[in-house]
Design an enzyme around this catalytic site. Structure first.
Site, mmCIF file in Angstrom:
data_model
loop_
_atom_site.group_PDB
_atom_site.id
_atom_site.type_symbol
_atom_site.label_atom_id
_atom_site.label_comp_id
_atom_site.label_asym_id
_atom_site.label_seq_id
_atom_site.Cartn_x
_atom_site.Cartn_y
_atom_site.Cartn_z
ATOM 1 C CD GLU A 109 -2.649 1.051 2.649
ATOM 2 O OE1 GLU A 109 -3.878 1.071 2.563
ATOM 3 O OE2 GLU A 109 -2.054 0.972 3.749
ATOM 4 C CG HIS A 178 -8.098 5.037 6.390
ATOM 5 N ND1 HIS A 178 -7.396 3.886 6.133
ATOM 6 C CD2 HIS A 178 -9.366 4.634 6.679
ATOM 7 C CE1 HIS A 178 -8.197 2.836 6.268
ATOM 8 N NE2 HIS A 178 -9.392 3.272 6.594
ATOM 9 C CE1 TYR A 180 -2.598 8.903 7.415
ATOM 10 C CE2 TYR A 180 -3.691 6.995 6.463
ATOM 11 C CZ TYR A 180 -3.014 7.589 7.506
ATOM 12 O OH TYR A 180 -2.747 6.869 8.646
ATOM 13 N NE ARG A 302 -14.716 -7.077 15.404
ATOM 14 C CZ ARG A 302 -15.398 -7.847 16.243
ATOM 15 N NH1 ARG A 302 -14.911 -9.011 16.625
ATOM 16 N NH2 ARG A 302 -16.561 -7.464 16.712
ATOM 17 C CB CYS A 351 -10.009 -6.246 22.656
ATOM 18 S SG CYS A 351 -8.508 -7.080 22.060
ATOM 19 C CB CYS A 366 -3.248 -10.591 19.015
ATOM 20 S SG CYS A 366 -4.879 -11.366 18.866
HETATM 21 FE FE1 SF4 Z 1 -8.916 -9.140 17.595
HETATM 22 FE FE2 SF4 Z 1 -6.549 -9.750 18.628
HETATM 23 FE FE3 SF4 Z 1 -6.964 -7.326 17.653
HETATM 24 FE FE4 SF4 Z 1 -8.192 -8.072 19.912
HETATM 25 S S1 SF4 Z 1 -6.011 -7.836 19.613
HETATM 26 S S2 SF4 Z 1 -9.087 -7.005 18.136
HETATM 27 S S3 SF4 Z 1 -8.522 -10.234 19.504
HETATM 28 S S4 SF4 Z 1 -6.982 -9.212 16.513
#
Ligand code: SF4
Ligand code: ADP
Length: 702
Positions: A109, A178, A180, A302, A351, A366
């Protein structure tokens, strides 16, 4: 432990069809869209290995994060990738070679930040359409671009595209969303230039059209040209998309690129946390796109459910299933669908802790996938793990995220594991927190691990088993990990010591989030006092409003849920709470509460104000629940070597932190059992080494 895998369900065959994108073909419809990592040009090996693992996990396309095309677009301390010179080509090669090894396409990108970059590292002057203040709070303004600047920009973009091609990329992006620079050219309110690049629609789209054509002309024989595009202009007060002229603009360019990567204007919705935004939420904003172009379309949402993915394709919403977060939480999502191993999918909980790496300028992490970002540095793989180094047994006390992950990973290694939990419910804090408003997806942290544990004959789980020193000794395990968590405190930390806020001689109702989660709800007006700054204060305020309380949220910070800015949720939190009638008292320190009146001191002037409330909920700090660990240590007078087992505390019981730190701690314990790294040099360090060649820096593995 090897898992039973089956053939994939024919319903999902459509996800595995090869797809042509201009001159290249993706092996399937799983498309990891560009996403930031906090690694960028600073940590090329860390980045390459992380992307490689995704290609190994079955993603047909794996993209980089945003690549600066010129030093006048520098985002540090947030590390973007870069395509400035030959050294960048070599660094990117690490990634493209690794991705190609697994038959995936690599995408780059190209990016120019405009008023969003202050160029703090390069000290170049930022350019945008006008002289405007920096959009992310730095006291620097941009220079208004003239025709020469536009010509330069086109040349830089073209050169960066050529470098991307030489680095081995298969897809090259023109990135015009976004907020930019390029998105500003499209924006009718911002782009009021009087020349051929401003004013009417045709002029405002001119630069984008030129860049698409330039890129095609430069690299189009070998690389597909993708455009990242916002389908709507704004979101109305009612939450509905305002398309404005976006459809007309889109129509003008619909057939120009080889692929459309569709976003929406509101980033906090596009990348929304699960508290507010659920799977597939972009559809109403972009469902018209495919009817207006013959080119393949990708968007995010998602997506973790293969049925939702198939539905998107069958209903003609998209051609590719785009993902950033689902590919972070489970780099092997496509493989698991392909092998019919759906129950093994580690679903993203929404999250946005992954995004906090970018916000803090540190490598991505993560909550669900503790190996994320550690693929190169620690050699961790999300699916594979060293077999057990001995036939010893392990007792884990406490089944929160730390204990569950330790048990799962040790079970996977083949150890004999006993997991003892005091209560009748597994999951610890994630089970408790997932019952709070909007937080239900946090239960996925527990559910994924439970599902895995159920398949492991070498792991035994004991509920309703509160462990003391005697019980631990009786088990006779070779290793003991204490993962007994933490509890919210009733006092507050004043920067030096913990202080009680109860007025002397009074017995006021002072609650904590643990009380609220246990259903101990106060009556009347309530003050929620937030010194934690992450999500808990706002979530507790919302739970109290739902209970019928009038709520004031006070904090010594000048922002509501300040740290939640790093997960991009704080602005929505504030709007959401204000919308439900929560009042705010910011930059206020709670000093005293006598049961009727709370005293707040202004953090700048020290001036006191009072607030009449029936109860206070303290969201301040947590105390480790480490009595068992301390008692075990006391039983051998502090000399751990005298215990008949190795002893370690992990997760919140060692040091209270975010859930991602607990799953990481559990995973690390499991990885390092019988396999400990040198404690004096625990980290491999990815960096540019300037040591050897006088001509300049080059990459060398430490
Ligand atoms: Fe999803 Fe992991 Fe990001 Fe939380 S940290 S939003 S579980 S990808
Ligand atoms: P973490 O985030 O570190 O995993 P949690 O607070 O989520 O910590 O989970 C800790 C778990 O440990 C809770 O489920 C709690 O009931 C359990 N626990 C606490 N003390 C004991 C004990 N003495 N014996 C067994 N389980 C315990």
């Amino acid at each position: 432990m090897p898992r039973d895998t089956h053939d994939r369900d024919p319903r999902y065959d459509i996800l595995f069809e090869p797809m042509q994108i201009g001159p290249v073909t993706a092996k399937n419809r799983f498309y990891q869209v560009p996403h930031c990592t906090g690694m960028g040009h600073l940590r090329p090996r860390t980045l390459a290995e992380m992307r490689r693992v995704k290609a190994e996990g079955g993603w047909g396309v794996v993209c980089t994060e945003y690549n600066s095309i010129h030093p006048s677009s520098d985002d540090l301390p947030t590390p973007s990738a870069a395509l400035w010179n030959d050294s960048d080509i070599r660094a990117h090669r690490l990634m493209t070679d690794a991705v190609h090894e697994h038959g995936a396409l690599a995408g780059a990108e190209l990016w120019y930040g405009g008023h969003r970059t202050a160029n703090l590292m390069t000290r170049e002057v930022s350019m945008d359409l006008q002289s405007v203040p920096n959009a992310v709070g730095h006291p620097f303004q941009t220079r208004a671009m003239d025709r020469t600047d536009i010509r330069n920009l086109r040349r830089w973009h073209r050169n960066a595209a050529l470098r991307a091609r030489d680095a081995g990329f298969d897809i090259v992006y023109v990135y015009c969303t976004h907020t930019y620079l390029l998105s500003n050219f499209l924006n009718p309110r911002i782009n009021t230039r009087g020349d051929e690049y401003g004013g009417r629609l045709e002029n405002r789209t001119r630069l984008i059209r030129e860049l698409i054509e330039d890129t095609k002309e430069a690299v189009g024989d070998r690389c597909a040209v993708a455009v990242r595009w916002a389908a709507d202009e704004q979101v109305g007060k009612d939450g509905q998309p305002i398309h404005g002229e976006r459809r007309e603009m889109f129509e003008m360019m619909a057939e120009l690129p080889d692929l459309w990567d569709i976003n929406i204007a509101d980033y906090s919705l596009e990348m929304g946390v699960s508290r507010f935004i659920k799977e597939g939420s972009l559809e109403p904003y972009m469902d018209f796109v495919k009817s207006m172009t013959t080119k393949p379309v990708v968007t995010v949402g998602r997506f973790t459910s293969p049925d939702a993915m198939v539905s998107q394709i069958r209903r003609g919403v998209v051609d590719f299933i785009g993902a950033a977060r689902p590919s972070i939480a489970d780099p092997f999502l496509p493989k698991k669908i392909e092998e019919g191993d759906l129950s093994a999918i580690r679903e993203c909980i929404g999250c946005n802790i992954c995004y906090s790496g970018d916000s803090t300028g540190t490598p991505i992490r993560c909550t669900q996938n503790p190996t994320m970002g550690e693929e190169w540095r620690k050699g961790w793989h999300p699916e594979r793990i060293e077999p057990a180094g001995s036939d010893s047994s392990v007792l884990i006390v406490g089944a929160g995220p730390a204990g569950l992950e330790a048990a799962r990973a040790l079970g996977q290694r083949g150890y004999r594991v006993m997991l003892a939990e005091a209560t009748t419910e597994l999951g610890g804090r994630v089970s408790r927190e997932s019952a709070l408003p909007g937080m239900s997806e946090y239960a996925r942290v527990r559910d994924y691990r439970l599902q895995q544990l159920q398949e492991m004959v070498n792991v035994e789980v004991f509920l309703d088993s509160r462990m003391g020193v005697e019980e631990v000794m009786e088990v006779g395990a070779d290793h003991v990990a204490i993962a007994t968590g933490a509890r919210w405190r009733r006092d507050r930390y004043n920067g030096e010591v913990y202080v009680d806020i109860a007025a002397p001689g009074s017995e006021p109702l002072i609650l904590t989030p643990d009380d609220i989660m246990a259903g101990r709800m106060p009556e009347g007006d309530v003050l929620v006092y937030d010194e934690d700054g992450y999500y808990m204060g706002g979530v507790i305020a919302e739970a109290l409003v739902a209970n019928g309380n009038a709520v004031t949220l006070a904090s010594p910070s000048e922002s509501v849920s300040e740290w939640a800015g790093k997960t991009s949720e704080r602005w929505r939190v504030r709007r959401h709470l204000a919308g439900m009638g929560v009042r705010f008292a910011l930059a206020q320190e709670l000093t005293l509460f006598d049961g009727k009146t709370a005293t707040l001191a202004d953090v700048f002037s020290g001036e006191n104000t009072t607030l009449d409330v029936a109860a206070v909920v303290m969201v301040t700090a947590r105390a480790p629940v480490d009595a068992l660990y301390q008692d075990l240590m006391t039983s051998v007078e502090g000399d751990a070597d005298r215990l008949p087992f190795t002893l370690k505390r992990i997760g919140d019981c060692e040091a209270p932190a975010i859930v991602a730190a607990a799953t990481y701690a559990g995973h690390r314990y499991a990885r390092e059992l019988d396999n400990a790294p040198d404690p004096d040099e625990p980290l491999k360090h990815d960096r540019v080494d300037v040591g050897e060649t006088p001509e300049g820096a080059h990459l060398r593995e430490e």
